[in-house]
Write an enzyme that holds these catalytic residues in place. Sequence first.
Site, PDB file in Angstrom:
ATOM      1  N   LYS A 183       0.864  -1.177   0.000  1.00 30.45           N
ATOM      2  CA  LYS A 183       0.000   0.000   0.000  1.00 30.45           C
ATOM      3  C   LYS A 183       0.903   1.230   0.000  1.00 30.45           C
ATOM      4  O   LYS A 183       2.077   1.141   0.391  1.00 30.45           O
ATOM      5  CB  LYS A 183      -0.862  -0.009   1.271  1.00 30.45           C
ATOM      6  CG  LYS A 183      -2.119   0.798   1.182  1.00 30.45           C
ATOM      7  CD  LYS A 183      -3.286   0.027   0.610  1.00 30.45           C
ATOM      8  CE  LYS A 183      -4.547   0.869   0.586  1.00 30.45           C
ATOM      9  NZ  LYS A 183      -5.714   0.149   0.138  1.00 30.45           N
TER      10      LYS A 183
ATOM     11  N   GLY B   5     -23.961   3.525   4.748  1.00 35.42           N
ATOM     12  CA  GLY B   5     -22.949   4.131   3.877  1.00 35.42           C
ATOM     13  C   GLY B   5     -23.330   3.878   2.427  1.00 35.42           C
ATOM     14  O   GLY B   5     -23.196   2.762   1.934  1.00 35.42           O
ATOM     15  N   VAL B   6     -23.873   4.927   1.773  1.00 35.57           N
ATOM     16  CA  VAL B   6     -24.273   4.746   0.373  1.00 35.57           C
ATOM     17  C   VAL B   6     -23.420   5.629  -0.528  1.00 35.57           C
ATOM     18  O   VAL B   6     -23.901   6.515  -1.225  1.00 35.57           O
ATOM     19  CB  VAL B   6     -25.794   4.979   0.162  1.00 35.57           C
ATOM     20  CG1 VAL B   6     -26.560   3.740   0.551  1.00 35.57           C
ATOM     21  CG2 VAL B   6     -26.295   6.200   0.934  1.00 35.57           C
ATOM     22  N   GLY B   7     -22.119   5.354  -0.473  1.00 38.50           N
ATOM     23  CA  GLY B   7     -21.182   5.986  -1.396  1.00 38.50           C
ATOM     24  C   GLY B   7     -21.103   5.131  -2.646  1.00 38.50           C
ATOM     25  O   GLY B   7     -22.098   4.549  -3.094  1.00 38.50           O
TER      26      GLY B   7
ATOM     27  N   VAL C 165     -19.613   2.113  -3.275  1.00 37.30           N
ATOM     28  CA  VAL C 165     -19.931   0.688  -3.130  1.00 37.30           C
ATOM     29  C   VAL C 165     -21.383   0.505  -2.673  1.00 37.30           C
ATOM     30  O   VAL C 165     -22.136  -0.284  -3.253  1.00 37.30           O
ATOM     31  CB  VAL C 165     -18.980  -0.002  -2.125  1.00 37.30           C
ATOM     32  CG1 VAL C 165     -19.351  -1.477  -1.994  1.00 37.30           C
ATOM     33  CG2 VAL C 165     -17.537   0.135  -2.553  1.00 37.30           C
TER      34      VAL C 165
HETATM   35  P1  NAD Z   1     -17.238   6.322  -0.422  1.00 40.31           P
HETATM   36  O1  NAD Z   1     -16.395   7.376   0.171  1.00 40.31           O
HETATM   37  O2  NAD Z   1     -17.701   6.463  -1.845  1.00 40.31           O
HETATM   38  O3  NAD Z   1     -18.568   6.093   0.459  1.00 40.31           O
HETATM   39  C1  NAD Z   1     -18.557   6.056   1.851  1.00 40.31           C
HETATM   40  C2  NAD Z   1     -19.909   6.627   2.314  1.00 40.31           C
HETATM   41  O4  NAD Z   1     -20.004   6.433   3.730  1.00 40.31           O
HETATM   42  C3  NAD Z   1     -20.059   8.109   2.051  1.00 40.31           C
HETATM   43  O5  NAD Z   1     -21.299   8.364   1.393  1.00 40.31           O
HETATM   44  C4  NAD Z   1     -20.030   8.740   3.451  1.00 40.31           C
HETATM   45  O6  NAD Z   1     -20.824   9.892   3.559  1.00 40.31           O
HETATM   46  C5  NAD Z   1     -20.607   7.603   4.268  1.00 40.31           C
HETATM   47  N1  NAD Z   1     -20.315   7.651   5.698  1.00 40.31           N
HETATM   48  C6  NAD Z   1     -19.219   8.116   6.336  1.00 40.31           C
HETATM   49  N2  NAD Z   1     -19.338   7.950   7.666  1.00 40.31           N
HETATM   50  C7  NAD Z   1     -20.541   7.353   7.873  1.00 40.31           C
HETATM   51  C8  NAD Z   1     -21.237   6.903   9.022  1.00 40.31           C
HETATM   52  N3  NAD Z   1     -20.724   7.022  10.247  1.00 40.31           N
HETATM   53  N4  NAD Z   1     -22.459   6.322   8.852  1.00 40.31           N
HETATM   54  C9  NAD Z   1     -23.002   6.180   7.638  1.00 40.31           C
HETATM   55  N5  NAD Z   1     -22.378   6.591   6.504  1.00 40.31           N
HETATM   56  C10 NAD Z   1     -21.174   7.169   6.612  1.00 40.31           C
HETATM   57  O7  NAD Z   1     -16.423   4.959  -0.230  1.00 40.31           O
HETATM   58  P2  NAD Z   1     -16.616   3.590  -1.004  1.00 40.31           P
HETATM   59  O8  NAD Z   1     -15.640   3.490  -2.128  1.00 40.31           O
HETATM   60  O9  NAD Z   1     -18.061   3.355  -1.262  1.00 40.31           O
HETATM   61  O10 NAD Z   1     -16.093   2.559   0.110  1.00 40.31           O
HETATM   62  C11 NAD Z   1     -16.877   2.234   1.229  1.00 40.31           C
HETATM   63  C12 NAD Z   1     -16.089   1.331   2.169  1.00 40.31           C
HETATM   64  O11 NAD Z   1     -15.712   0.132   1.480  1.00 40.31           O
HETATM   65  C13 NAD Z   1     -14.764   1.944   2.668  1.00 40.31           C
HETATM   66  O12 NAD Z   1     -14.504   1.466   3.961  1.00 40.31           O
HETATM   67  C14 NAD Z   1     -13.725   1.372   1.709  1.00 40.31           C
HETATM   68  O13 NAD Z   1     -12.431   1.319   2.300  1.00 40.31           O
HETATM   69  C15 NAD Z   1     -14.285  -0.021   1.502  1.00 40.31           C
HETATM   70  N6  NAD Z   1     -13.839  -0.640   0.250  1.00 40.31           N
HETATM   71  C16 NAD Z   1     -14.107  -0.024  -0.921  1.00 40.31           C
HETATM   72  C17 NAD Z   1     -13.704  -0.629  -2.110  1.00 40.31           C
HETATM   73  C18 NAD Z   1     -14.012   0.000  -3.449  1.00 40.31           C
HETATM   74  O14 NAD Z   1     -13.903  -0.690  -4.476  1.00 40.31           O
HETATM   75  N7  NAD Z   1     -14.419   1.265  -3.490  1.00 40.31           N
HETATM   76  C19 NAD Z   1     -13.031  -1.864  -2.086  1.00 40.31           C
HETATM   77  C20 NAD Z   1     -12.791  -2.482  -0.846  1.00 40.31           C
HETATM   78  C21 NAD Z   1     -13.199  -1.850   0.330  1.00 40.31           C
END
Ligand code: NAD
Length: 356
Positions: A80, A180-182, A184
């Site tokens: 990383k 968490g609706v980002g 993923v």
């Molecule tokens: P992202 O930043 O697009 O979405 C995260 C969402 O979580 C955001 O909408 C944020 O507002 C919300 N959030 C933050 N704190 C919160 C809380 N306390 N309660 C509810 N919602 C909250 O990130 P992502 O790419 O969707 O990734 C989500 C998680 O999955 C992260 O932990 C990331 O490390 C993990 N992950 C992602 C991937 C990938 O392909 N993107 C792969 C493996 C792991």
Amino acid sequence: MQLFERIGVDDHEEVVYCHDRKSGLRAIIALHSTRLGPALGGTRFYPYESEDAALEDVLRLAKGMTYKAAAAGLDLGGGKAVVIGDPRTAKSEALLRAYGRFVETLARRYITAEDVGTTQADMDIIRRETTHVTGVSRWLGGSGDPSAATAYGVFHAMKTTALACKGSNELAERHVVVAGVGKVGTNLVRHLVEERCHVTVADVDEDAVDRVQRDFGVDTVPPEKAHALPCDIYSPCALGGALNADTIPELRCWAIVGSANNQLADASNVDLLARTDVLYAPDFIVNAGGLINVAEELAGYHRERAYARVRRIYDTTLTLIQGARAEGISTTAYAERMAEQRIDDIGRLVHITTFQ
Ligand code: NAD
């Protein structure tokens, strides 16, 4: 603690400090293990409060990638990188290209990808200095944003847990809470709604909740109450630490399957979870879809083949649930052992330290 002592705690192979005064680049690349192949892991761009904090983060994340790749059956090691700085103000073409040159010097022992604070467009810039980068745009032979593949893997792991806990992998009519609706979480909601699940979402970002509610007609819950809502599956898809001494006793689901990295706030929470009836599908197993997808770029990206490999998370999850039950140990302990076993069995066959 002295630097070598710290690096030795988890047996990291190599830590590289990258510095370029003119662009302001200050980055650390950590290679935890290259026993199974080149160490693949993203580049996090983050305003760490100290160099120590950056080092701690990169060491922890690199080790996590070793386990994730090994358990997913990939011929990849774990590494990383972190760039110290605020991505909104410190990022520039010069900085990213200077960083790309450092990646190039590692001669494919490290392959990078996007992570928190970096984007696909950043990977395209880094690609101008090194070929050892994944998640680049499709016109550069890449697979783009890995989030959809991650969600696809989490969805299949949910089906496995339904099979293991309820005797059928059908998710229709099941109630799933997605916290968490980002990137993923939104993709996951789409799969669940298509499967006719009852979905409730939570997010600290109200716009994100509104968007998902508008697009998919789901229910909502305040983020601080999401873990305690009675449901079938709770899916942490935000930041780490969702499962801790406060939240675990309040869980009202029968399974936890989510994408967030490091869902367990600390190792003691494994025991706390074991005292409940809730099945925990370890994060580094179920969220490997994005890694599996970008790893496909190394052989020439083919979407159907990549997604077929991501679907194998269904079987991996089943193997680990059945194995953990048979041995009476936690799913986390069993998953870690699966990864360590593969590193021992296959890693010993690799005698070279550079990769073509
Ligand atoms: P992202 O930043 O697009 O979405 C995260 C969402 O979580 C955001 O909408 C944020 O507002 C919300 N959030 C933050 N704190 C919160 C809380 N306390 N309660 C509810 N919602 C909250 O990130 P992502 O790419 O969707 O990734 C989500 C998680 O999955 C992260 O932990 C990331 O490390 C993990 N992950 C992602 C991937 C990938 O392909 N993107 C792969 C493996 C792991």
